[in-house]
Motif scaffolding. Structure first.
Motif, PDB file in Angstrom:
ATOM      1  N   MET A 284     -10.109 -10.399   0.460  1.00 52.08           N
ATOM      2  CA  MET A 284     -10.294  -9.127  -0.117  1.00 52.08           C
ATOM      3  C   MET A 284      -9.086  -8.776  -1.233  1.00 52.08           C
ATOM      4  SD  MET A 284     -13.186  -8.140   1.174  1.00 52.08           S
ATOM      5  CE  MET A 284     -13.292  -6.356   0.727  1.00 52.08           C
ATOM      6  N   GLN A 285      -9.388  -8.201  -2.119  1.00 52.18           N
ATOM      7  CA  GLN A 285      -8.566  -7.624  -3.224  1.00 52.18           C
ATOM      8  C   GLN A 285      -8.430  -5.979  -3.131  1.00 52.18           C
ATOM      9  OE1 GLN A 285      -8.827  -9.143  -7.006  1.00 52.18           O
ATOM     10  NE2 GLN A 285      -8.216 -11.160  -6.370  1.00 52.18           N
ATOM     11  N   LEU A 286      -7.332  -5.352  -2.968  1.00 47.89           N
ATOM     12  CA  LEU A 286      -7.091  -4.058  -2.787  1.00 47.89           C
ATOM     13  C   LEU A 286      -6.333  -3.456  -4.066  1.00 47.89           C
ATOM     14  CD1 LEU A 286      -6.010  -4.027   0.888  1.00 47.89           C
ATOM     15  CD2 LEU A 286      -8.462  -4.026   0.132  1.00 47.89           C
ATOM     16  N   ARG A 287      -6.712  -2.135  -4.244  1.00 43.14           N
ATOM     17  CA  ARG A 287      -5.951  -1.329  -5.100  1.00 43.14           C
ATOM     18  C   ARG A 287      -4.839  -0.884  -4.132  1.00 43.14           C
ATOM     19  NH1 ARG A 287     -10.936   1.999  -8.309  1.00 43.14           N
ATOM     20  NH2 ARG A 287     -11.830   0.226  -9.133  1.00 43.14           N
TER      21      ARG A 287
ATOM     22  N   GLU B  60     -13.197   1.710  -3.232  1.00 46.82           N
ATOM     23  CA  GLU B  60     -13.660   0.550  -3.502  1.00 46.82           C
ATOM     24  C   GLU B  60     -12.388  -0.713  -3.054  1.00 46.82           C
ATOM     25  OE1 GLU B  60     -14.780   0.033  -7.710  1.00 46.82           O
ATOM     26  OE2 GLU B  60     -16.248   1.391  -7.685  1.00 46.82           O
ATOM     27  N   MET B  61     -13.138  -1.761  -2.654  1.00 51.08           N
ATOM     28  CA  MET B  61     -12.224  -2.970  -2.360  1.00 51.08           C
ATOM     29  C   MET B  61     -13.035  -3.980  -2.748  1.00 51.08           C
ATOM     30  SD  MET B  61     -10.814  -2.118   1.584  1.00 51.08           S
ATOM     31  CE  MET B  61     -10.230  -0.505   1.954  1.00 51.08           C
TER      32      MET B  61
ATOM     33  N   GLN C 289       0.722  -1.369  -0.005  1.00 48.19           N
ATOM     34  CA  GLN C 289      -0.006  -0.025  -0.020  1.00 48.19           C
ATOM     35  C   GLN C 289       0.887   1.161   0.005  1.00 48.19           C
ATOM     36  OE1 GLN C 289      -3.720   0.435   0.111  1.00 48.19           O
ATOM     37  NE2 GLN C 289      -3.292  -1.537  -0.888  1.00 48.19           N
TER      38      GLN C 289
ATOM     39  N   HIS D  91     -14.332  -8.177  -3.077  1.00 46.49           N
ATOM     40  CA  HIS D  91     -14.570  -9.267  -2.221  1.00 46.49           C
ATOM     41  C   HIS D  91     -14.573 -10.128  -3.101  1.00 46.49           C
ATOM     42  CE1 HIS D  91     -17.132 -11.325   1.040  1.00 46.49           C
ATOM     43  NE2 HIS D  91     -15.930 -11.678   1.266  1.00 46.49           N
TER      44      HIS D  91
ATOM     45  N   ALA E 208     -15.048  -5.305   5.464  1.00 45.81           N
ATOM     46  CA  ALA E 208     -14.116  -4.144   5.436  1.00 45.81           C
ATOM     47  C   ALA E 208     -14.654  -2.941   6.221  1.00 45.81           C
ATOM     48  CB  ALA E 208     -13.605  -3.523   4.080  1.00 45.81           C
TER      49      ALA E 208
ATOM     50  N   ALA F 154      -5.888   1.922  -1.807  1.00 45.63           N
ATOM     51  CA  ALA F 154      -7.169   1.850  -1.280  1.00 45.63           C
ATOM     52  C   ALA F 154      -7.109   2.255   0.362  1.00 45.63           C
ATOM     53  CB  ALA F 154      -7.394   0.303  -1.357  1.00 45.63           C
TER      54      ALA F 154
ATOM     55  N   LEU G 261     -10.051  -6.299   7.974  1.00 42.38           N
ATOM     56  CA  LEU G 261     -10.239  -6.680   6.787  1.00 42.38           C
ATOM     57  C   LEU G 261     -10.289  -8.020   6.615  1.00 42.38           C
ATOM     58  CD1 LEU G 261      -9.902  -5.111   3.900  1.00 42.38           C
ATOM     59  CD2 LEU G 261      -7.634  -5.758   4.140  1.00 42.38           C
TER      60      LEU G 261
END
Length: 305
Positions: A94-97, A227-228, A36, A230, A182, A100, A90
Motif C-alpha cells: 500500500m501507499q499512504l498519504r 484514500e489509500m 504518519q 494499492h 486496509a 492517511a 494493512l
C-alpha cells in the motif's frame, strides 16, 4: 521483541503489516507509517516464516512465525502483540498519504465500534471496487462460467458479478464487506470474536471476519474521503492463487451454510462451460474441452488442479 513507538506504550493505533517474501514493499510501507502525522501509532510487522527473515527499522516491532500459516494466521500473530485501542490491518503493498491513518481514525471516530475502511485506489488514482455484497452460491457459480468475460461488458451485469454497490462521496457508506487490503477495527472487538479464521489460508478471511462482526452488531463502513493506494502486482503463482481462492470459497460456504447449494451450482457451471467450449472449438478457437472439463469437475468436488 517490543519497541516503543513515538514514545508511547499505549498507542492509539496498532498497524499490523502482514509480511512474506521480498522485504522491499514491507520496508517501504513501514517508512510511510513511521512518517504518519497527527496520530499516535505503533507498527507491528508479522513475518509469516519468510525464507529470508526481514530486518525491520527502529521503531517497528517484529513478530516472526516459525511456520507459514497464511494471511489469517499471520494477522492474528500481529494482533496478539497489539497494544493500541484500534488495530489497522494493512497490506504491505500500500501507499499512504502523510495523514492517511489520522484521517481514517477521525472519520471513523463518531461511528465506533465499526470496521472502517478507506477508499482503495490504484497508484494512478483510479478507483478500485471496494464495497461488496455478501457472496452467494449463484454469484460464485456464474463468476466461474466461461461466458463471464462477455457478460461483464454489460455494466449492470458487471456490478452484479462483482457484488459492488455505489459509494457515498461524503460520510460513511455501509457495506456488507470491504476489501481486506486496509481495514481498521477496535482491538478489543476483533479479539472478542477470535480474530481472523485461520482455516482460510489466503482470500476470504476478510469477508468471513466482517460477517462475524456484523452478527456481533459491528458494521463495515467505507469512507470515500480517505484514500489509500494499492500497488498490487505481486508475484504469486496464478495456479497457487486459484487453489487458495477455491479453498476459500469452500471454507466460506461451509462456515455460512450453503456448501451443498454451491456444489450443485458448480456442476451446472461445468455443464455450461462444456457447451460453451464445444461451440468455441466448432467456431475455430483453440480450446481443450477435456482439460477444461477436468478443471470444472475438480472444482465442483472442492479440489484444486
Amino acid at each position: 521483541m517490543t519497541t516503543e513507538v513515538h514514545g508511547s506504550t499505549t498507542p492509539e493505533v496498532t498497524v499490523v503489516v502482514p509480511h512474506y517474501g521480498a522485504p522491499g514493499p514491507t520496508l517501504d510501507v513501514c517508512a510511510q507509517l513511521l512518517a504518519q502525522r497527527d496520530v499516535d501509532l505503533e507498527v507491528v510487522v508479522a513475518d509469516d516464516a519468510s525464507p529470508e527473515p526481514i530486518v525491520v527499522p527502529d521503531g517497528v516491532r517484529l513478530v516472526r512465525r516459525d511456520v507459514n500459516g497464511g494471511f489469517a494466521a499471520n494477522v492474528n500473530s500481529g494482533l496478539a502483540e497489539a497494544r493500541g485501542a484500534l488495530c489497522l490491518v494493512l497490506n504491505s503493498d500500500m501507499q499512504l498519504r502523510d495523514r492517511a491513518v489520522a484521517d481514517l481514525v477521525e472519520a471513523a471516530r463518531p461511528h465506533q465500534p465499526c470496521l472502517a475502511a478507506p477508499a482503495i485506489t490504484t497508484v494512478d488514482g483510479r478507483w478500485e471496487e471496494s464495497r461488496h455484497r455478501w457472496p452467494s452460491p449463484l454469484r460464485t457459480a456464474v463468476s466461474l462460467s466461461r461466458p463471464v468475460p462477455h457478460l461483464t461488458r454489460i455494466p449492470r451485469v458487471r456490478r452484479w458479478l462483482l457484488e459492488s454497490r455505489a459509494v457515498a462521496t461524503e460520510g460513511p457508506t455501509p457495506c456488507d464487506w470491504v476489501s481486506g487490503a486496509a481495514f481498521m477495527v477496535p482491538t478489543p472487538v476483533i479479539r472478542s470474536i477470535g480474530g481472523l479464521d485461520e482455516h482460510f489460508f489466503m482470500y476470504g478471511e476478510d469477508v468471513d471476519l466482517q460477517r462475524r462482526l456484523r452478527a456481533a452488531g459491528v458494521p463495515s463502513l467505507l469512507f470515500r474521503s480517505v484514500e489509500m493506494a494499492h500497488v498490487g502486482g505481486g508475484s504469486t503463482d496464478p495456479l497457487r492463487a486459484d487453489g487458495w481462492s477455491l479453498q476459500a470459497r469452500w471454507v466460506y460456504a461451509e462456515r455460512h451454510g450453503y456448501a451443498r447449494r454451491l456444489r450443485a451450482m458448480l456442476w451446472g457451471t461445468a455443464l455450461v462451460n462444456v457447451l460453451w467450449n464445444v461451440a468455441a472449438r466448432a467456431g475455430g478457437r483453440k480450446v481443450s474441452v477435456r482439460r477444461e472439463l477436468r478443471h470444472d469437475v475438480l472444482r465442483a468436488r472442492g479440489r484444486t488442479y
